[in-house]
Design a protein around this motif. Sequence first.
Motif, mmCIF file in Angstrom:
data_model
loop_
_atom_site.group_PDB
_atom_site.id
_atom_site.type_symbol
_atom_site.label_atom_id
_atom_site.label_comp_id
_atom_site.label_asym_id
_atom_site.label_seq_id
_atom_site.Cartn_x
_atom_site.Cartn_y
_atom_site.Cartn_z
ATOM 1 N N TYR A 72 10.523 -7.584 -14.436
ATOM 2 C CA TYR A 72 9.169 -7.049 -14.333
ATOM 3 C C TYR A 72 9.184 -5.529 -14.183
ATOM 4 C CZ TYR A 72 8.405 -11.935 -13.183
ATOM 5 O OH TYR A 72 8.405 -13.296 -13.202
ATOM 6 N N GLY A 73 10.343 -4.913 -14.301
ATOM 7 C CA GLY A 73 10.456 -3.470 -14.144
ATOM 8 C C GLY A 73 10.416 -3.031 -12.695
ATOM 9 N N MET A 74 10.780 -3.930 -11.775
ATOM 10 C CA MET A 74 10.676 -3.652 -10.346
ATOM 11 C C MET A 74 12.025 -3.790 -9.651
ATOM 12 S SD MET A 74 7.207 -5.824 -9.705
ATOM 13 C CE MET A 74 7.190 -5.542 -7.971
ATOM 14 N N GLU A 75 13.090 -3.408 -10.315
ATOM 15 C CA GLU A 75 14.418 -3.638 -9.748
ATOM 16 C C GLU A 75 14.751 -2.741 -8.569
ATOM 17 O OE1 GLU A 75 14.863 -0.916 -13.293
ATOM 18 O OE2 GLU A 75 13.931 -2.848 -12.970
ATOM 19 N N VAL A 76 14.067 -1.629 -8.429
ATOM 20 C CA VAL A 76 14.377 -0.688 -7.356
ATOM 21 C C VAL A 76 13.182 -0.629 -6.403
ATOM 22 C CG1 VAL A 76 14.951 1.693 -6.813
ATOM 23 C CG2 VAL A 76 15.835 0.665 -8.895
ATOM 24 N N PHE A 77 13.413 -1.020 -5.159
ATOM 25 C CA PHE A 77 12.393 -0.839 -4.131
ATOM 26 C C PHE A 77 12.449 0.605 -3.680
ATOM 27 C CE2 PHE A 77 12.883 -5.411 -3.956
ATOM 28 C CZ PHE A 77 11.584 -5.840 -3.758
ATOM 29 N N VAL A 135 1.226 3.203 11.304
ATOM 30 C CA VAL A 135 2.316 3.579 10.408
ATOM 31 C C VAL A 135 2.084 2.965 9.030
ATOM 32 C CG1 VAL A 135 4.809 3.424 10.022
ATOM 33 C CG2 VAL A 135 3.915 3.787 12.327
ATOM 34 N N LEU A 136 1.665 1.708 9.001
ATOM 35 C CA LEU A 136 1.361 1.042 7.736
ATOM 36 C C LEU A 136 0.268 1.788 6.989
ATOM 37 C CD1 LEU A 136 1.625 -2.241 6.483
ATOM 38 C CD2 LEU A 136 -0.770 -1.833 6.926
ATOM 39 N N PRO A 183 7.530 -1.001 -6.278
ATOM 40 C CA PRO A 183 7.157 -1.432 -4.924
ATOM 41 C C PRO A 183 7.769 -0.579 -3.821
ATOM 42 C CG PRO A 183 8.866 -2.848 -5.802
ATOM 43 C CD PRO A 183 8.521 -1.867 -6.893
ATOM 44 N N ALA A 184 6.997 -0.411 -2.758
ATOM 45 C CA ALA A 184 7.491 0.161 -1.496
ATOM 46 C C ALA A 184 7.619 -0.997 -0.535
ATOM 47 C CB ALA A 184 6.513 1.193 -0.955
ATOM 48 N N THR A 185 8.754 -1.133 0.063
ATOM 49 C CA THR A 185 8.961 -2.251 0.967
ATOM 50 C C THR A 185 8.350 -1.943 2.319
ATOM 51 O OG1 THR A 185 11.078 -1.373 1.676
ATOM 52 C CG2 THR A 185 11.097 -2.913 -0.137
ATOM 53 N N PHE A 186 7.750 -2.945 2.895
ATOM 54 C CA PHE A 186 7.267 -2.860 4.263
ATOM 55 C C PHE A 186 7.576 -4.197 4.908
ATOM 56 C CE2 PHE A 186 4.608 -1.648 7.778
ATOM 57 C CZ PHE A 186 4.723 -0.275 7.773
ATOM 58 N N GLY A 187 8.880 -4.482 5.027
ATOM 59 C CA GLY A 187 9.339 -5.743 5.591
ATOM 60 C C GLY A 187 9.370 -5.670 7.100
ATOM 61 N N LEU A 188 8.645 -6.573 7.748
ATOM 62 C CA LEU A 188 8.503 -6.521 9.190
ATOM 63 C C LEU A 188 9.075 -7.736 9.914
ATOM 64 C CD1 LEU A 188 4.872 -5.204 9.125
ATOM 65 C CD2 LEU A 188 6.899 -3.910 9.720
ATOM 66 N N ALA A 189 9.295 -8.832 9.212
ATOM 67 C CA ALA A 189 9.766 -10.043 9.893
ATOM 68 C C ALA A 189 10.516 -10.912 8.883
ATOM 69 C CB ALA A 189 8.583 -10.791 10.501
ATOM 70 N N CYS A 190 10.499 -12.215 9.117
ATOM 71 C CA CYS A 190 11.304 -13.131 8.309
ATOM 72 C C CYS A 190 10.900 -13.143 6.836
ATOM 73 C CB CYS A 190 11.245 -14.543 8.887
ATOM 74 S SG CYS A 190 9.590 -15.097 9.306
ATOM 75 N N CYS A 191 9.672 -12.797 6.516
ATOM 76 C CA CYS A 191 9.254 -12.732 5.110
ATOM 77 C C CYS A 191 10.042 -11.672 4.347
ATOM 78 C CB CYS A 191 7.767 -12.422 5.026
ATOM 79 S SG CYS A 191 6.718 -13.735 5.640
ATOM 80 N N ALA A 192 10.526 -10.665 5.041
ATOM 81 C CA ALA A 192 11.294 -9.601 4.386
ATOM 82 C C ALA A 192 12.596 -10.143 3.804
ATOM 83 C CB ALA A 192 11.584 -8.483 5.371
ATOM 84 N N MET A 250 2.571 -1.794 -2.410
ATOM 85 C CA MET A 250 3.100 -2.047 -1.073
ATOM 86 C C MET A 250 3.125 -3.555 -0.860
ATOM 87 S SD MET A 250 1.594 -1.082 2.681
ATOM 88 C CE MET A 250 2.056 0.633 2.669
ATOM 89 N N ILE A 251 4.308 -4.082 -0.567
ATOM 90 C CA ILE A 251 4.448 -5.492 -0.233
ATOM 91 C C ILE A 251 4.599 -5.560 1.278
ATOM 92 C CG2 ILE A 251 5.779 -7.596 -0.547
ATOM 93 C CD1 ILE A 251 6.759 -6.437 -3.214
ATOM 94 N N VAL A 252 3.563 -6.021 1.967
ATOM 95 C CA VAL A 252 3.605 -6.156 3.422
ATOM 96 C C VAL A 252 4.138 -7.548 3.720
ATOM 97 C CG1 VAL A 252 2.302 -6.058 5.569
ATOM 98 C CG2 VAL A 252 1.639 -4.617 3.654
ATOM 99 N N ALA A 253 5.375 -7.616 4.180
ATOM 100 C CA ALA A 253 6.055 -8.888 4.403
ATOM 101 C C ALA A 253 6.257 -9.104 5.889
ATOM 102 C CB ALA A 253 7.397 -8.904 3.673
ATOM 103 N N GLY A 254 5.442 -9.961 6.485
ATOM 104 C CA GLY A 254 5.609 -10.299 7.888
ATOM 105 C C GLY A 254 4.463 -9.829 8.752
#
Length: 185
Positions: free
Chosen positions: A54-59, A82-83, A29-38, A69-73
Amino acid sequence: MALEDLHHNFLTGRLEDMVRWARRASVWPATFGLACCAIEMMAAGAADYDLARYGMEVFRNSPRQADLMIVAGRVSQKMAPVLRQVYDQMMEPKWVISMGVCASSGGMFNNYAIVQGVDQIVPVDVYAPGCPPSPETLMHAILTLHEKIRTGEVLRRRGGETAPVADSDGWTPEVPVAVRLGTPT
């Protein structure tokens, strides 16, 4: 001879299964944390919930190393280009999880400054509902994505598809995925 010209037989069938298994077991995953969901997304990566199973320990910090891409917020109009740029830099195949009500539909922010759904910017594969969604909901969305990868086409193309909502009750309405650039109307 292109890969599409191969006839489906035992060898290509097994090869497709191996490719699907490898893709499902190595989603980065690539993090795209934008608000409280992050904050909830970070909690899902912590020891209590342990996304490492799940093999996803490193963002990943670089989009060139990520395929999810996890769009959080909430996504503002200024953040939308940018997104899209980060999404375009990701390797194929790539997937998107829309985490939270604000990312999925703009949430309570029905105004000109907030994009009313990240699916106007990038195609979304799975929606994780909630305000903010719990780490368990994000993990359920990841498992829903894993199932989509396991049963999907190896050589699929984006466009004209629908995205399931990761609901714990098993209810998945068909939500159209709109791939549209520019400002929302």
